[in-house]
Structures are given as structure tokens and as C-alpha cells.
Write a protein that holds these residues in place. Sequence first.
Motif, PDB file in Angstrom:
ATOM      1  N   ASP A  97     -26.418  43.180 -24.409  1.00  0.00           N
ATOM      2  CA  ASP A  97     -25.622  44.359 -24.041  1.00  0.00           C
ATOM      3  C   ASP A  97     -25.971  45.540 -24.936  1.00  0.00           C
ATOM      4  OD1 ASP A  97     -24.307  42.942 -22.058  1.00  0.00           O
ATOM      5  OD2 ASP A  97     -22.546  42.520 -23.291  1.00  0.00           O
ATOM      6  N   PHE A  98     -26.127  45.266 -26.225  1.00  0.00           N
ATOM      7  CA  PHE A  98     -26.503  46.318 -27.173  1.00  0.00           C
ATOM      8  C   PHE A  98     -27.845  46.926 -26.775  1.00  0.00           C
ATOM      9  CE2 PHE A  98     -29.015  47.489 -30.911  1.00  0.00           C
ATOM     10  CZ  PHE A  98     -28.226  48.506 -31.435  1.00  0.00           C
ATOM     11  N   THR A  99     -28.826  46.077 -26.481  1.00  0.00           N
ATOM     12  CA  THR A  99     -30.155  46.546 -26.076  1.00  0.00           C
ATOM     13  C   THR A  99     -30.048  47.425 -24.834  1.00  0.00           C
ATOM     14  OG1 THR A  99     -31.219  44.594 -27.028  1.00  0.00           O
ATOM     15  CG2 THR A  99     -32.470  45.800 -25.366  1.00  0.00           C
ATOM     16  N   ASP A 100     -29.270  46.991 -23.859  1.00  0.00           N
ATOM     17  CA  ASP A 100     -29.102  47.774 -22.625  1.00  0.00           C
ATOM     18  C   ASP A 100     -28.484  49.140 -22.924  1.00  0.00           C
ATOM     19  OD1 ASP A 100     -30.175  45.632 -21.237  1.00  0.00           O
ATOM     20  OD2 ASP A 100     -28.226  44.888 -20.537  1.00  0.00           O
ATOM     21  N   LYS A 101     -27.486  49.187 -23.798  1.00  0.00           N
ATOM     22  CA  LYS A 101     -26.835  50.459 -24.144  1.00  0.00           C
ATOM     23  C   LYS A 101     -27.811  51.401 -24.845  1.00  0.00           C
ATOM     24  CE  LYS A 101     -22.159  48.630 -24.550  1.00  0.00           C
ATOM     25  NZ  LYS A 101     -21.078  48.266 -25.480  1.00  0.00           N
ATOM     26  N   MET A 123     -32.945  46.147 -34.555  1.00  0.00           N
ATOM     27  CA  MET A 123     -34.314  46.331 -34.049  1.00  0.00           C
ATOM     28  C   MET A 123     -34.908  44.987 -33.643  1.00  0.00           C
ATOM     29  SD  MET A 123     -36.556  48.772 -33.489  1.00  0.00           S
ATOM     30  CE  MET A 123     -37.382  48.064 -32.073  1.00  0.00           C
ATOM     31  N   ASP A 124     -34.700  43.964 -34.460  1.00  0.00           N
ATOM     32  CA  ASP A 124     -35.188  42.620 -34.126  1.00  0.00           C
ATOM     33  C   ASP A 124     -34.591  42.139 -32.802  1.00  0.00           C
ATOM     34  OD1 ASP A 124     -36.723  42.537 -36.432  1.00  0.00           O
ATOM     35  OD2 ASP A 124     -35.287  41.315 -37.560  1.00  0.00           O
ATOM     36  N   ALA A 125     -33.292  42.395 -32.605  1.00  0.00           N
ATOM     37  CA  ALA A 125     -32.623  41.982 -31.368  1.00  0.00           C
ATOM     38  C   ALA A 125     -33.188  42.738 -30.166  1.00  0.00           C
ATOM     39  CB  ALA A 125     -31.118  42.216 -31.491  1.00  0.00           C
ATOM     40  N   ASN A 129     -34.958  41.059 -26.965  1.00  0.00           N
ATOM     41  CA  ASN A 129     -34.323  41.240 -25.661  1.00  0.00           C
ATOM     42  C   ASN A 129     -35.087  42.176 -24.740  1.00  0.00           C
ATOM     43  OD1 ASN A 129     -31.622  39.746 -25.496  1.00  0.00           O
ATOM     44  ND2 ASN A 129     -31.640  40.579 -27.562  1.00  0.00           N
ATOM     45  N   GLY A 130     -36.353  42.431 -25.053  1.00  0.00           N
ATOM     46  CA  GLY A 130     -37.212  43.189 -24.159  1.00  0.00           C
ATOM     47  C   GLY A 130     -37.014  44.691 -24.172  1.00  0.00           C
ATOM     48  N   ILE A 136     -38.025  52.913 -29.283  1.00  0.00           N
ATOM     49  CA  ILE A 136     -36.905  52.553 -30.157  1.00  0.00           C
ATOM     50  C   ILE A 136     -37.455  52.146 -31.514  1.00  0.00           C
ATOM     51  CG2 ILE A 136     -34.878  51.100 -30.477  1.00  0.00           C
ATOM     52  CD1 ILE A 136     -34.897  50.709 -27.402  1.00  0.00           C
ATOM     53  N   PHE A 137     -36.905  52.767 -32.560  1.00  0.00           N
ATOM     54  CA  PHE A 137     -37.370  52.564 -33.924  1.00  0.00           C
ATOM     55  C   PHE A 137     -36.159  52.426 -34.845  1.00  0.00           C
ATOM     56  CE2 PHE A 137     -40.116  55.338 -31.447  1.00  0.00           C
ATOM     57  CZ  PHE A 137     -41.296  54.618 -31.456  1.00  0.00           C
TER      58      PHE A 137
END
Length: 159
Positions: A97-101, A123-125, A129-130, A136-137
Motif C-alpha cells: 500500500d505504501f509503494t502504491d501511495k 526504499m527497500d520495500a 514491491n515493484g 523513487i530515491f
Amino acid sequence: AGIPAWEKDGLPIEGKKANKSVEKKATDKAYIEKNGVQLVVEQDENKNMVYGPWYVEMIKNLPENIALVDVREADDFAAGHHPGALNIAFDEKKAKDFTDKVMAVGKTVILNCSAGATATEAMDAIIKNGGDVNKIFFVDANLDCDKKNKCTLEINEPL
């Protein structure tokens, strides 16, 4: 193992200089560029880590195409943050969910937190999660901001 292995890897040994092949040349850049963001050269151990001196200058006049995302909890964010930063709290249990946001921000994103550890984990997550590693940095830094969002920043050294 031991001294021969260190010498082979070009690491300094007391009383000896490192192998010339590993020494950094004065003309070598201290950073690489990716999507308009300067990153540390050592990307193997520091995937998508922002180059500190560039970040310090960049946040003085945040470009339109870059979003700062503070990954701390909402109460920590409310206590003080970089002017212009967005808050998307990182929760390891909700990493997808975090990655999507973060992806939905629609700009080049630089993640930050108060000491660098949570931004590194976030960042690792995102990588796992693609998330788009071209946009993203993260910055590994100690950040201390007051209620008026006046901040002091100390960049941590890459691994």
C-alpha cells in the motif's frame, strides 16, 4: 583471508597504500545522475541513495518535478518537517500500500525521515514491491525540524 585478501581488494594496510586500481581519481565524479537526481556512486550497497551535497542544495529551492515524501508517522511529521514535504508514513506491514501511495504522487520522489533508517527501509520495500526505481530515491540523513519547519540537516555517509 587476512592481509593477502585485503591487498587483493585494494584495501589500505597499515604502512602501505591501497592498490592504484581501487583509488579514486581526482577527476572521478562523486555522484551519478538518474532522472535528474544525483545519487551516490556506490549503488551496490546504497541502491537509489541520494548524493548528500546535491540534496542539501536542492531542498533550498525544491524543483517542481521533485516531491519530498517524509515517511515518519503523522505526529512526528506534524512536529516539524521540510517545507513542502508530503507525509506518507511507512508501515512495514503495509509495504505494498505504501509503494502504491508513493507511486501515485506522480513526480520524482525523494524519501526522507529523521535519521535515515526508515527512509532506507521504505526504499527497500519499494524495490521489493515493484516500485519505479527510476523515479523513487531516498536520502540518508539526520533531520531535525521545529514546529515552524526550520530544519537542520546532517547527511550520513554511504555504506
